[in-house]
Design an enzyme around this catalytic site. Structure first.
Site, PDB file in Angstrom:
ATOM      1  N   ASP A   1      34.551  53.022  43.153  1.00  0.00           N
ATOM      2  CA  ASP A   1      34.560  51.694  42.532  1.00  0.00           C
ATOM      3  C   ASP A   1      33.277  51.623  41.723  1.00  0.00           C
ATOM      4  OD1 ASP A   1      34.414  48.990  41.872  1.00  0.00           O
ATOM      5  OD2 ASP A   1      35.095  48.287  43.841  1.00  0.00           O
TER       6      ASP A   1
ATOM      7  N   GLU B   1      43.008  44.113  41.832  1.00  0.00           N
ATOM      8  CA  GLU B   1      42.462  45.202  42.639  1.00  0.00           C
ATOM      9  C   GLU B   1      42.995  45.251  44.066  1.00  0.00           C
ATOM     10  OE1 GLU B   1      38.294  44.731  43.784  1.00  0.00           O
ATOM     11  OE2 GLU B   1      38.114  43.081  42.366  1.00  0.00           O
TER      12      GLU B   1
ATOM     13  N   GLU C   1      41.870  49.410  40.746  1.00  0.00           N
ATOM     14  CA  GLU C   1      41.349  48.190  40.133  1.00  0.00           C
ATOM     15  C   GLU C   1      41.191  48.350  38.627  1.00  0.00           C
ATOM     16  OE1 GLU C   1      37.305  47.181  41.356  1.00  0.00           O
ATOM     17  OE2 GLU C   1      37.590  45.132  40.607  1.00  0.00           O
TER      18      GLU C   1
ATOM     19  N   ASP D   1      34.663  46.881  35.679  1.00  0.00           N
ATOM     20  CA  ASP D   1      34.853  46.991  37.133  1.00  0.00           C
ATOM     21  C   ASP D   1      36.152  47.759  37.366  1.00  0.00           C
ATOM     22  OD1 ASP D   1      34.841  46.643  39.858  1.00  0.00           O
ATOM     23  OD2 ASP D   1      35.073  44.456  39.820  1.00  0.00           O
TER      24      ASP D   1
ATOM     25  N   HIS E   1      31.186  39.510  39.321  1.00  0.00           N
ATOM     26  CA  HIS E   1      31.970  38.406  39.882  1.00  0.00           C
ATOM     27  C   HIS E   1      31.598  37.219  39.013  1.00  0.00           C
ATOM     28  CE1 HIS E   1      32.318  40.507  44.055  1.00  0.00           C
ATOM     29  NE2 HIS E   1      32.985  41.117  43.116  1.00  0.00           N
TER      30      HIS E   1
ATOM     31  N   HIS F   1      41.077  41.658  51.514  1.00  0.00           N
ATOM     32  CA  HIS F   1      40.345  40.951  50.453  1.00  0.00           C
ATOM     33  C   HIS F   1      41.315  40.329  49.450  1.00  0.00           C
ATOM     34  CE1 HIS F   1      40.905  44.381  47.671  1.00  0.00           C
ATOM     35  NE2 HIS F   1      40.523  45.182  48.639  1.00  0.00           N
TER      36      HIS F   1
ATOM     37  N   HIS G   1      32.475  47.667  50.949  1.00  0.00           N
ATOM     38  CA  HIS G   1      31.298  47.779  50.064  1.00  0.00           C
ATOM     39  C   HIS G   1      30.413  48.941  50.486  1.00  0.00           C
ATOM     40  CE1 HIS G   1      31.807  43.329  48.715  1.00  0.00           C
ATOM     41  NE2 HIS G   1      32.591  44.161  48.057  1.00  0.00           N
TER      42      HIS G   1
END
Ligand code: GLY
Ligand code: MN
Ligand code: MN
Length: 441
Positions: A240, A385, A409, A251, A362, A351, A223
């Site tokens: 991203d 992703e 992604e 996304d 999300h 992840h 992130h």
């Protein structure tokens, strides 16, 4: 069953510093149910002999509106947003106990905001007090409204899918513009600005989350949002980013060479992630689960990373251990573990492969039902992703891959037939990405 009432508060404005506020973003459930765009409002759905939408809104106030913008007021709530009844907010405490009288069930997302919990409890108590004289009864059953709405939100309707397609198309164009604009020496922030400019100038009101532009090994920070470094010739850059359209999120992640041409090693690792993503997307169909999508991805990654020398030994075993790592972080609970000092797939892919996407990036909705992974149905939208992140100090990795972080992604709509990739228009194969970097895609 007796009459029921559901209560949904709008979002409030929140302070950024002193008396400045963050850009206002409507609460997703409230937007889903009403489309009403102002803060502080309250929506009340009444299900008795009638079925009514009641909206409480900020009152019209010409003086205040000169400073902080136009308001719809209760009239606008009725005429434009289809409320059957509408009241100014200052009538909440007098009107709500009346609405809650003789109601059997109250739907509300208790526990989200204490101030609302207290206020609603206050209204119920007022009805109870009146009830002691026998005139009315107060709700006896409280139901979590969030769960009910979130289960509706997980299956997208045609109008929602249209908005998600628009958000994805705008973001896809912006990613390709970033590929074209990017040159060595630019900062990550420069690229972020161009991408966001492209989104906002094409009709998006906001990004759906903080844009990640991560050059070189910054991409190994999942992130990374500092976006403050200079982009170097020979590095990859991972972006991203996705905008919102009418509050519906997109996304998208893409990874491309700063200078426009993949090196041999970059290309090899990129194609591993790409092939894994394609396997994941193929699995995103009705009857499958988010776990089976993840499993398809993990099996391709395991097989191919052994081929590249990033992993050693049996790919099937690496896949199994990686799947356990996403099921539970508690290694003690795994059936099978790595040897002391051994590198596993989860060191490079830490992840999950998917999350729901919708009004929230999300998005809401249960992932499991009764312990089992939820079965995918037409109308559900999920991301696929996969990524591979080889930290600069990953000693077991061949030199040529160290410091590379790659994620690809897209969002996928589950249909009755083939999965629909909402961000299909965004360059993705090595050839497409290199062409987009030259401004020819
Ligand atoms: N951009 C947030 C995510 O990919 O989940
Ligand atoms: Mn995502
Ligand atoms: Mn993302």
């Amino acid at each position: 069953m007796g009459p029921a009432v559901a209560v949904f508060p709008a979002a409030r404005e929140s302070i950024r510093s002193n008396d400045s506020t963050f850009p206002f973003r409507q609460d997703s459930d409230f937007h889903y149910l009403t489309g009403f765009p102002e803060p502080d409002a309250l929506a009340v759905l009444v299900n008795d002999d009638s079925q009514r939408l009641i909206l409480f809104t900020r009152p019209r106030d010409p003086k205040q509106e000169t400073w902080t913008g136009r308001r719809y007021g209760p009239e606008g709530a009725r005429e434009i947003f289809g409320a059957d009844e509408a009241f100014p907010l200052n009538e909440l405490d007098s009107v709500m106990p009346r609405i809650l009288s003789n109601v059997d069930r109250l739907f509300f997302a208790f526990g989200k905001e204490e101030a609302w919990d207290r206020r609603i409890t206050g209204w119920i108590n007022q009805v109870r007090i009146k009830g002691r004289r026998g005139a009315v009864s107060a709700p006896t059953r409280l139901v979590d409204a969030a769960v009910v709405v979130h289960e509706q939100r997980i299956r997208k309707e045609a109008a929602e899918i249209d908005r998600m397609r628009t958000a994805a198309r705008i973001s896809a164009e912006a990613h390709m513009l970033a590929m074209k604009a990017c040159t060595p020496g630019m900062t990550e922030r420069d690229v972020q600005c161009r991408l966001e400019y492209s989104c906002l100038s094409r009709g998006a009101r906001a990004m759906a989350y903080e844009t990640i532009v991560a050059g070189g090994s910054n991409a190994c920070v999942l992130h990374y949002v500092e976006n403050g470094n200079r982009l170097k010739e020979g590095d990859l850059v991972l972006i991203d980013a996705g905008c919102e359209f009418d509050n519906y999120a997109s996304d998208i992640s893409r990874t491309f060479p700063v200078s426009g041409r993949f090196t041999r090693a970059q290309r090899s690792l990129y194609e591993v992630v790409l092939d894994a993503q394609e396997a994941g997307i193929k699995t995103a169909r009705q009857g499958e689960t988010i776990l089976s999508v993840h499993s398809s991805v993990v099996h391709v990654l395991a097989e191919r990373l052994v081929g590249l020398g990033l992993l050693e030994g049996d790919p099937e075993r690496h896949a199994r251990i990686c799947l356990q790592s996403t099921e539970t972080p508690d290694e003690e609970a795994w059936d099978e573990r790595l040897e002391e000092g051994e590198v596993g797939l989860h060191h490079y892919y830490m992840h999950n492969t998917s999350h729901w996407l919708g009004l929230d990036v999300h998005d809401v909705g249960r992932y499991r039902e009764g312990g089992a992974w939820r079965v995918l149905e037409p109308g559900m939208v999920l991301t696929v992703e996969p990524g591979i992140y080889v930290a600069p100090d990953a000693e077991a990795a061949p030199d040529e891959y160290r410091g590379m972080g790659i994620r690809i992604e897209d969002a996928v709509l589950v249909t009755e037939a083939e999965p629909e990739i909402l961000s299909e228009s965004c360059a993705k194969s090595v050839e497409e990405v290199e062409a987009a970097c030259r401004g020819r895609w």
